[in-house]
Scaffold this motif. Structure first.
Motif, PDB file in Angstrom:
ATOM      1  N   HIS A   1      49.039  11.371  35.719  1.00 58.06           N
ATOM      2  CA  HIS A   1      48.596  11.151  34.340  1.00 58.06           C
ATOM      3  C   HIS A   1      49.696  11.609  33.401  1.00 58.06           C
ATOM      4  N   PRO A   2      49.971  10.861  32.330  1.00 60.55           N
ATOM      5  CA  PRO A   2      51.094  11.208  31.440  1.00 60.55           C
ATOM      6  C   PRO A   2      50.897  12.500  30.661  1.00 60.55           C
ATOM      7  N   LYS A   3      49.640  12.917  30.453  1.00 56.86           N
ATOM      8  CA  LYS A   3      49.378  14.087  29.612  1.00 56.86           C
ATOM      9  C   LYS A   3      49.013  15.326  30.414  1.00 56.86           C
ATOM     10  N   HIS A   4      48.218  15.160  31.476  1.00 60.50           N
ATOM     11  CA  HIS A   4      47.729  16.311  32.235  1.00 60.50           C
ATOM     12  C   HIS A   4      48.223  16.263  33.676  1.00 60.50           C
ATOM     13  N   ASP A   5      48.730  17.414  34.137  1.00 56.21           N
ATOM     14  CA  ASP A   5      49.100  17.511  35.547  1.00 56.21           C
ATOM     15  C   ASP A   5      48.019  18.230  36.338  1.00 56.21           C
ATOM     16  N   TYR A   6      46.831  18.294  35.771  1.00 62.56           N
ATOM     17  CA  TYR A   6      45.671  18.882  36.440  1.00 62.56           C
ATOM     18  C   TYR A   6      44.431  18.118  35.989  1.00 62.56           C
ATOM     19  N   LEU A   7      43.296  18.379  36.635  1.00 63.67           N
ATOM     20  CA  LEU A   7      42.052  17.726  36.234  1.00 63.67           C
ATOM     21  C   LEU A   7      41.462  18.483  35.047  1.00 63.67           C
ATOM     22  N   ALA A   8      41.628  17.944  33.865  1.00 66.68           N
ATOM     23  CA  ALA A   8      41.165  18.592  32.641  1.00 66.68           C
ATOM     24  C   ALA A   8      39.642  18.502  32.542  1.00 66.68           C
ATOM     25  N   PRO A   9      38.997  19.467  31.867  1.00 70.09           N
ATOM     26  CA  PRO A   9      37.525  19.473  31.786  1.00 70.09           C
ATOM     27  C   PRO A   9      36.934  18.182  31.233  1.00 70.09           C
ATOM     28  N   HIS A  10      37.550  17.644  30.168  1.00 70.23           N
ATOM     29  CA  HIS A  10      36.973  16.434  29.575  1.00 70.23           C
ATOM     30  C   HIS A  10      37.058  15.233  30.517  1.00 70.23           C
ATOM     31  N   GLY A  11      37.980  15.297  31.488  1.00 71.15           N
ATOM     32  CA  GLY A  11      38.100  14.198  32.440  1.00 71.15           C
ATOM     33  C   GLY A  11      36.896  14.071  33.344  1.00 71.15           C
ATOM     34  N   GLY A  12      36.204  15.208  33.599  1.00 70.07           N
ATOM     35  CA  GLY A  12      34.973  15.139  34.393  1.00 70.07           C
ATOM     36  C   GLY A  12      33.901  14.338  33.676  1.00 70.07           C
ATOM     37  N   ARG A  13      33.754  14.572  32.381  1.00 65.18           N
ATOM     38  CA  ARG A  13      32.770  13.823  31.587  1.00 65.18           C
ATOM     39  C   ARG A  13      33.123  12.336  31.543  1.00 65.18           C
ATOM     40  N   ARG A  14      34.400  12.037  31.320  1.00 68.66           N
ATOM     41  CA  ARG A  14      34.795  10.629  31.250  1.00 68.66           C
ATOM     42  C   ARG A  14      34.665   9.946  32.607  1.00 68.66           C
ATOM     43  N   GLY A  15      34.927  10.717  33.659  1.00 74.44           N
ATOM     44  CA  GLY A  15      34.764  10.143  34.990  1.00 74.44           C
ATOM     45  C   GLY A  15      33.325   9.754  35.260  1.00 74.44           C
ATOM     46  N   MET A  16      32.392  10.625  34.864  1.00 75.68           N
ATOM     47  CA  MET A  16      30.978  10.298  35.029  1.00 75.68           C
ATOM     48  C   MET A  16      30.587   9.117  34.155  1.00 75.68           C
TER      49      MET A  16
END
Length: 412
Positions: free
Chosen positions: A345-360
């Motif tokens: 990912h261009p911005k995060h090199d880790y799984l950011a918290p908001h990514g969990g919500r967007r993934g769901m």
């Protein structure tokens, strides 16, 4: 005070009252909004006074006048120049320029209502003309945990928690008390991390609704009294500034039950996700025990009885603060690295918290459509359609491909 008298006032004289009005807790005007608005208003005031901008910029007050900028100096040309100033800052992204200008525009509209200005100059087309167009960054370009990433991270934290809990619960009876405490602490930390990851991965609750926000006292982090594991629900303080129930799906229940049993919180008002930061807890313990009348030397003797201050808080029912939203990001950075999760990912090199919500959100939209997803995500269907428009575009592309294949087959 008449509008004419207000026009002679300095711009900064209105800031305190404006920010107080924006702090009533309506429609997202929480602590973060007030802080960000205050910052941008100060920047605007500095620019208007000539203290921010190009070297040859002298501000909006005529050169032969020695005073602070007043409302009488404002018109649409001033806001046009400020929009040009923001757009000319090459360090700002296009959507950030739009965001910063909206803070100033909102203040301008308030000034009209309060009689400081005769018109909403900031919203006039000529004032907004220098602002950049949307940069084209689609919601689908933002990080969303994929199924593979979600499974990799949840597998990692589950394995870590199982191992730590087993190591603690199978200790020999003759184990040294401090060693036993250290094992319990390690199990608690692993169990907390597992529960946090599962909640972020499967509930789609905003991280700001789940944990403590230092800039907003209303967001103190969920407590055990807010959870109903039997009903599969959790009360959270929503972005819309009211309490509401969020769903706890089946994958989340078991990690939470196991974690609560291990922690055995002294009271239901304890945070579900307390901080484990040693410096924070040491200060918190010292202050609380001092308030209870203990002398400093007695406090230190009591602390020495425990391998970690967190265990002392449990023993003495000293309720610790919740993890902050920033703390959650640090935890996920650590866990993503430990779990060797593949991230591109261009911005995060880790799984950011908001990514969990967007993934769901991605999962729900694809499986059940926009209406069901909107209810689960606590958003309007219109907003969900906008944020996940890339899914519909992809599906329409598949339809078009199928249609082309059908037509080409007929033509052969």
């Amino acid at each position: 005070m008449t509008p004419r008298e207000r026009a002679d006032q300095s711009l900064t004289s209105s800031f305190k009252r404006y920010l107080q009005d924006k702090g009533k807790g309506r429609g997202g005007d929480g602590g973060n909004y007030r802080r960000n608005a205050a910052r941008e208003l100060e920047r605007f005031a500095e620019w208007a006074a000539g203290d921010r901008g190009d070297d040859d910029w002298t501000g909006i007050v005529p050169n032969d006048v020695d005073r602070e900028p007043t409302f009488d100096d404002l018109d649409e040309r001033v806001f046009r120049e400020y929009a040009r100033h923001l757009a000319g800052d090459r360090g700002l992204k296009q959507n950030t320029v739009q965001t910063y200008y909206r803070y100033i525009s909102a203040w301008c509209g308030w000034c009209v209502n309060e009689g400081y200005l005769e018109a909403h100059y900031a919203q006039r087309a000529s004032a907004m003309a220098p602002l950049p167009e949307d940069d084209g960054r689609k919601p689908g370009d933002q990080q969303a945990w994929t199924s593979e990433q979600r499974h990799a991270l949840t597998r990692h934290v589950d394995e870590q928690a199982r191992n730590a809990i087993e190591a603690y619960t199978t200790l020999p009876v003759a184990t040294d008390p401090l060693d036993k405490q250290r094992a319990r602490y390690a199990a608690l930390k692993a169990a907390r991390d597992r529960a946090l990851v599962f909640v972020l991965a499967y509930t789609a609750v905003r991280v700001g609704e789940l944990l403590r926000d230092p800039n907003d006292p209303r967001r103190r982090g969920v407590r055990w009294e807010d959870l109903s594991l039997d009903d599969g629900s959790m009360d959270v303080y929503r972005k819309k500034q009211q309490w509401d129930a969020a769903s706890l799906p089946d994958p989340v229940i078991s990690p939470l039950r196991s974690y609560r049993k291990l922690m055995d919180p002294p009271a239901d008002r304890w945070p579900v996700f307390p901080t484990f930061d040693q410096r924070t807890l040491a200060t918190h313990v010292r202050e609380e025990l001092a308030d209870r009348g203990l002398q400093p030397d007695v406090i230190e003797e009591r602390r020495d009885e425990f391998a970690r201050d967190l265990l002392l808080t449990l023993e003495e029912d000293i309720r610790p603060p919740s993890i902050t939203t920033g703390g959650a990001r640090s935890i996920l950075q650590r866990l993503s690295e430990e779990g060797k999760v593949d991230i591109d990912h261009p911005k995060h090199d880790y799984l950011a918290p908001h990514g969990g919500r967007r993934g769901m959100g991605e999962v729900l939209v694809r499986a059940f459509g926009y209406t069901v997803a909107a209810r689960y995500l606590d958003n309007s269907e219109e907003m969900v359609r906008e944020r996940y428009s890339h899914i519909e575009a992809g599906e329409l592309g598949d339809v078009a491909t199928e249609a082309l294949d059908e037509v080409d087959h007929i033509g052969t």
